[in-house]
Design a protein around this motif. Structure first.
Motif, PDB file in Angstrom:
ATOM      1  N   LYS A 129     -26.168  89.979  43.371  1.00 16.67           N
ATOM      2  CA  LYS A 129     -26.956  89.773  44.595  1.00 16.67           C
ATOM      3  C   LYS A 129     -26.100  89.939  45.848  1.00 16.67           C
ATOM      4  O   LYS A 129     -26.481  90.658  46.779  1.00 16.67           O
ATOM      5  N   GLN A 130     -24.946  89.290  45.874  1.00 14.10           N
ATOM      6  CA  GLN A 130     -24.133  89.284  47.089  1.00 14.10           C
ATOM      7  C   GLN A 130     -23.485  90.635  47.372  1.00 14.10           C
ATOM      8  O   GLN A 130     -23.210  90.969  48.523  1.00 14.10           O
ATOM      9  N   LEU A 131     -23.226  91.400  46.335  1.00 11.85           N
ATOM     10  CA  LEU A 131     -22.659  92.739  46.521  1.00 11.85           C
ATOM     11  C   LEU A 131     -23.729  93.776  46.839  1.00 11.85           C
ATOM     12  O   LEU A 131     -23.428  94.960  47.021  1.00 11.85           O
ATOM     13  N   ASN A 132     -24.992  93.314  46.877  1.00 14.29           N
ATOM     14  CA  ASN A 132     -26.127  94.181  47.206  1.00 14.29           C
ATOM     15  C   ASN A 132     -26.223  95.375  46.259  1.00 14.29           C
ATOM     16  O   ASN A 132     -26.464  96.512  46.674  1.00 14.29           O
ATOM     17  N   LEU A 133     -26.041  95.101  44.985  1.00 17.15           N
ATOM     18  CA  LEU A 133     -26.114  96.149  43.972  1.00 17.15           C
ATOM     19  C   LEU A 133     -27.559  96.354  43.521  1.00 17.15           C
ATOM     20  O   LEU A 133     -28.405  95.468  43.678  1.00 17.15           O
ATOM     21  N   SER A 134     -27.815  97.498  42.945  1.00 20.22           N
ATOM     22  CA  SER A 134     -29.108  97.771  42.328  1.00 20.22           C
ATOM     23  C   SER A 134     -28.880  98.109  40.864  1.00 20.22           C
ATOM     24  O   SER A 134     -27.744  98.324  40.435  1.00 20.22           O
ATOM     25  N   LYS A 135     -29.949  98.178  40.101  1.00 19.60           N
ATOM     26  CA  LYS A 135     -29.824  98.505  38.686  1.00 19.60           C
ATOM     27  C   LYS A 135     -29.218  99.894  38.475  1.00 19.60           C
ATOM     28  O   LYS A 135     -28.584 100.150  37.450  1.00 19.60           O
ATOM     29  N   ASP A 136     -29.409 100.783  39.455  1.00 17.49           N
ATOM     30  CA  ASP A 136     -28.849 102.133  39.351  1.00 17.49           C
ATOM     31  C   ASP A 136     -27.325 102.130  39.451  1.00 17.49           C
ATOM     32  O   ASP A 136     -26.679 103.111  39.098  1.00 17.49           O
ATOM     33  N   ASP A 137     -26.754 101.042  39.950  1.00 22.93           N
ATOM     34  CA  ASP A 137     -25.302 100.944  40.092  1.00 22.93           C
ATOM     35  C   ASP A 137     -24.625 100.427  38.823  1.00 22.93           C
ATOM     36  O   ASP A 137     -23.397 100.432  38.734  1.00 22.93           O
ATOM     37  N   VAL A 138     -25.440  99.975  37.875  1.00 26.13           N
ATOM     38  CA  VAL A 138     -24.904  99.265  36.716  1.00 26.13           C
ATOM     39  C   VAL A 138     -25.033 100.120  35.457  1.00 26.13           C
ATOM     40  O   VAL A 138     -26.042 100.795  35.244  1.00 26.13           O
ATOM     41  N   MET A 139     -24.015 100.079  34.627  1.00 28.87           N
ATOM     42  CA  MET A 139     -24.052 100.778  33.337  1.00 28.87           C
ATOM     43  C   MET A 139     -25.272 100.328  32.533  1.00 28.87           C
ATOM     44  O   MET A 139     -25.479  99.135  32.321  1.00 28.87           O
ATOM     45  N   GLY A 140     -26.076 101.296  32.102  1.00 28.88           N
ATOM     46  CA  GLY A 140     -27.272 100.984  31.333  1.00 28.88           C
ATOM     47  C   GLY A 140     -27.223 101.599  29.943  1.00 28.88           C
ATOM     48  O   GLY A 140     -26.224 102.193  29.530  1.00 28.88           O
ATOM     49  N   ASP A 141     -28.322 101.480  29.208  1.00 24.99           N
ATOM     50  CA  ASP A 141     -28.390 101.983  27.834  1.00 24.99           C
ATOM     51  C   ASP A 141     -28.037 103.469  27.745  1.00 24.99           C
ATOM     52  O   ASP A 141     -27.272 103.890  26.878  1.00 24.99           O
ATOM     53  N   ALA A 142     -28.614 104.269  28.643  1.00 26.66           N
ATOM     54  CA  ALA A 142     -28.378 105.720  28.608  1.00 26.66           C
ATOM     55  C   ALA A 142     -26.908 106.045  28.859  1.00 26.66           C
ATOM     56  O   ALA A 142     -26.348 106.960  28.242  1.00 26.66           O
ATOM     57  N   HIS A 143     -26.277 105.282  29.754  1.00 26.04           N
ATOM     58  CA  HIS A 143     -24.863 105.519  30.054  1.00 26.04           C
ATOM     59  C   HIS A 143     -23.990 105.209  28.839  1.00 26.04           C
ATOM     60  O   HIS A 143     -23.085 105.987  28.501  1.00 26.04           O
ATOM     61  N   TYR A 144     -24.267 104.096  28.191  1.00 30.10           N
ATOM     62  CA  TYR A 144     -23.467 103.723  27.026  1.00 30.10           C
ATOM     63  C   TYR A 144     -23.678 104.697  25.871  1.00 30.10           C
ATOM     64  O   TYR A 144     -22.759 104.971  25.103  1.00 30.10           O
TER      65      TYR A 144
END
Length: 260
Positions: A129-144
């Motif tokens: 929240k504090q870093l103002n991140l979105s889900k697009d910034d985070v490693m997801g299933d497709a990335h792994y």
């Protein structure tokens, strides 16, 4: 809140008597830890359980079971004393525990609502929240999945588990070591030496570590451990909240980077 079971280790009592020693005989068990002590102060409701047909894993058939509510009562006390709920930081090990604390406070103080409890969450959720991140910034299933294919190693999207439980575990042994080194804030080489023998040895471990780092850097992605590291590096008042009251549930289970 975590259920704790308290029982007496009869074997330790006999050993103390036989060898004239005084080791602690009271055991406090949770799903994640086993603590020995000489005395216990129970804050909150509890009950004595006798279960001869379904003993604990250690063999105990009589124990005290408590779901201590001390931290929740501290929240209620602060609110009753007029503390602004937005200045209370309540950080739980699980999303469920954070929601429980928030729901209980709202239930008792009807004039408050969910928006008043901005900082009742997990530490990973705080960083997100504090870093103002979105889900697009985070490693997801497709990335792994793509990363696993590139490296030839099956890696798991641990973000989902981290969001729920506050800690992550990879399926691959090397990836576990890489995660643990970062979480403990020690070098990969040091964690490798502590971990003992692994298939492929140091070369395989370094190969996977470099591959993960390169993949994230090229795609400007982060995982949940990265969030905590980046949050720790910030010094802006806009990102690092200030609290009048700070409460940490299951603090004994925090990893070094979370304590930082």
């Amino acid at each position: 809140m975590t259920i704790k079971r308290i029982h007496i280790n009869q074997h330790m009592i006999k050993s103390n008597r036989k060898y004239h020693i005084n080791k602690p005989v009271i055991t406090i068990k949770t799903s994640k830890s086993n603590t020995y002590c000489h005395s216990v102060d129970i804050k909150g409701p509890s009950k004595v359980v006798y279960s001869p047909n379904k003993p604990l894993s250690c063999g105990a058939r009589v124990w005290i079971e408590t779901e201590a509510e001390y931290l929740l009562r501290q929240v209620e006390k602060e609110l009753a004393d007029g503390t602004d709920p937005r200045s209370i930081g309540y950080f739980a090990y699980t999303v469920k525990a954070a929601k429980e604390a928030k729901t209980r406070a709202i239930g008792k103080f009807k004039e408050l609502n969910e928006k008043d409890f901005l900082f009742f969450r997990t530490l990973h959720s705080l960083a997100f929240k504090q870093l103002n991140l979105s889900k697009d910034d985070v490693m997801g299933d497709a990335h792994y999945k793509e990363l696993s294919s590139l490296l030839g190693i099956k890696l798991t999207n641990t973000s989902r588990r981290t969001d729920s439980f506050g800690a992550s575990t990879q399926d691959d042994e090397c990836a576990k070591i890489i995660d643990m080194a970062r979480a403990r804030n020690i070098s990969l080489r040091e964690q490798f030496h502590e971990s003992g023998h692994i298939d492929g040895g140091w070369m395989k471990l370094k190969y996977i570590s470099d591959g993960i780092t390169k993949y994230k850097e090229e795609r400007k992605l982060c995982d949940f451990t990265d969030m905590i590291i980046k949050f720790n590096e910030e010094n802006s008042d806009e990102i690092i909240p200030k609290f009048d009251v700070l409460i940490i549930d299951e603090a004994q289970d925090l990893l070094p980077i979370q304590w930082k």
